[in-house]
Write a protein that holds these residues in place. Structure first.
Motif, short mmCIF file in Angstrom:
data_model
loop_
_atom_site.label_atom_id
_atom_site.label_comp_id
_atom_site.label_asym_id
_atom_site.label_seq_id
_atom_site.Cartn_x
_atom_site.Cartn_y
_atom_site.Cartn_z
N MET A 1 0.82 -1.19 0.00
CA MET A 1 0.00 0.00 0.00
C MET A 1 0.87 1.26 0.00
O MET A 1 0.54 2.23 -0.67
N LYS A 2 1.99 1.25 0.78
CA LYS A 2 2.88 2.40 0.81
C LYS A 2 3.51 2.64 -0.56
O LYS A 2 3.72 3.78 -0.95
N LYS A 3 3.81 1.57 -1.23
CA LYS A 3 4.43 1.67 -2.56
C LYS A 3 3.50 2.40 -3.52
O LYS A 3 3.93 3.22 -4.33
N LYS A 4 2.24 2.14 -3.43
CA LYS A 4 1.24 2.75 -4.31
C LYS A 4 1.15 4.27 -4.05
O LYS A 4 1.05 5.06 -4.97
N LYS A 5 1.23 4.68 -2.76
CA LYS A 5 1.20 6.10 -2.40
C LYS A 5 2.41 6.82 -3.00
O LYS A 5 2.30 7.93 -3.53
N TYR A 6 3.59 6.21 -2.89
CA TYR A 6 4.81 6.82 -3.42
C TYR A 6 4.75 6.98 -4.93
O TYR A 6 5.18 7.99 -5.48
N ILE A 8 1.99 7.32 -6.71
CA ILE A 8 1.03 8.39 -7.00
C ILE A 8 1.65 9.76 -6.76
O ILE A 8 1.52 10.68 -7.57
N ILE A 9 2.37 9.91 -5.65
CA ILE A 9 3.04 11.18 -5.34
C ILE A 9 4.08 11.50 -6.40
O ILE A 9 4.19 12.64 -6.86
N LEU A 10 4.86 10.52 -6.81
CA LEU A 10 5.89 10.71 -7.83
C LEU A 10 5.26 11.15 -9.15
O LEU A 10 5.74 12.08 -9.81
N VAL A 11 4.17 10.51 -9.53
CA VAL A 11 3.47 10.87 -10.78
C VAL A 11 2.95 12.30 -10.69
O VAL A 11 3.07 13.08 -11.64
N LEU A 12 2.38 12.70 -9.56
CA LEU A 12 1.89 14.07 -9.39
C LEU A 12 3.02 15.09 -9.47
O LEU A 12 2.87 16.17 -10.07
N ILE A 13 4.16 14.78 -8.88
CA ILE A 13 5.32 15.69 -8.94
C ILE A 13 5.80 15.82 -10.37
O ILE A 13 6.08 16.93 -10.84
N ILE A 14 5.89 14.73 -11.09
CA ILE A 14 6.33 14.77 -12.48
C ILE A 14 5.36 15.58 -13.32
O ILE A 14 5.76 16.40 -14.16
N MET A 15 4.06 15.42 -13.09
CA MET A 15 3.06 16.19 -13.84
C MET A 15 3.17 17.68 -13.52
O MET A 15 3.06 18.53 -14.42
N ALA A 16 3.41 18.03 -12.25
CA ALA A 16 3.54 19.44 -11.86
C ALA A 16 4.77 20.06 -12.51
O ALA A 16 4.70 21.17 -13.04
N VAL A 17 5.89 19.37 -12.47
CA VAL A 17 7.11 19.89 -13.09
C VAL A 17 6.91 20.04 -14.59
O VAL A 17 7.30 21.06 -15.18
N GLY A 18 6.28 19.08 -15.23
CA GLY A 18 6.00 19.17 -16.66
C GLY A 18 5.10 20.36 -16.97
O GLY A 18 5.30 21.07 -17.96
#
Length: 113
Positions: A1-6, A8-18
């Motif tokens: 479950m923790k892996k899934k949160k990380y 999702i957070i990583l994908v959101l950060i990448i989208m924000a930077v993009g």
């Protein structure tokens, strides 16, 4: 479950930077377009003031912004594609630095000194 949160957070950060990168590029393009329009306005005014018989100035979509900041615009006069011109505009000084008119029919206006 923790892996899934990380993930999702990583994908959101990448989208924000993009998103920030795309916004920056868009803003740079808007600035470039504004500079080119300013250069075209000054070039048109210059041609009307310094040459006889200029009724219409048309600009091509081609332009070049030099690393030193000069903007080169080109186009043609009076609807005649053979009557070409090219000019370099200096934005900080708001003046036309150099220009070339490829037309023998257009006469330079005499400037009273």
């Amino acid at each position: 479950m923790k892996k899934k949160k990380y993930i999702i957070i990583l994908v959101l950060i990448i989208m924000a930077v993009g998103g920030f990168i795309m916004k920056y590029q868009h803003d740079q393009k808007e600035k470039e377009i504004a500079y080119v329009k300013e250069a075209q306005e000054h070039m048109e005014k210059f041609l009307y003031e310094n040459y006889k018989g200029v009724q219409d100035v048309s600009f091509s979509n081609d332009y070049y912004i030099s690393p030193m900041g000069g903007i080169t615009v080109e186009g043609y006069l009076n609807g005649d594609a053979q009557s070409k011109f090219q000019g370099m505009y200096d934005p900080p000084n708001k003046e036309i630095l150099s220009y070339t008119i490829y037309d023998d029919k257009t006469e330079k206006t005499k400037i009273n000194q």
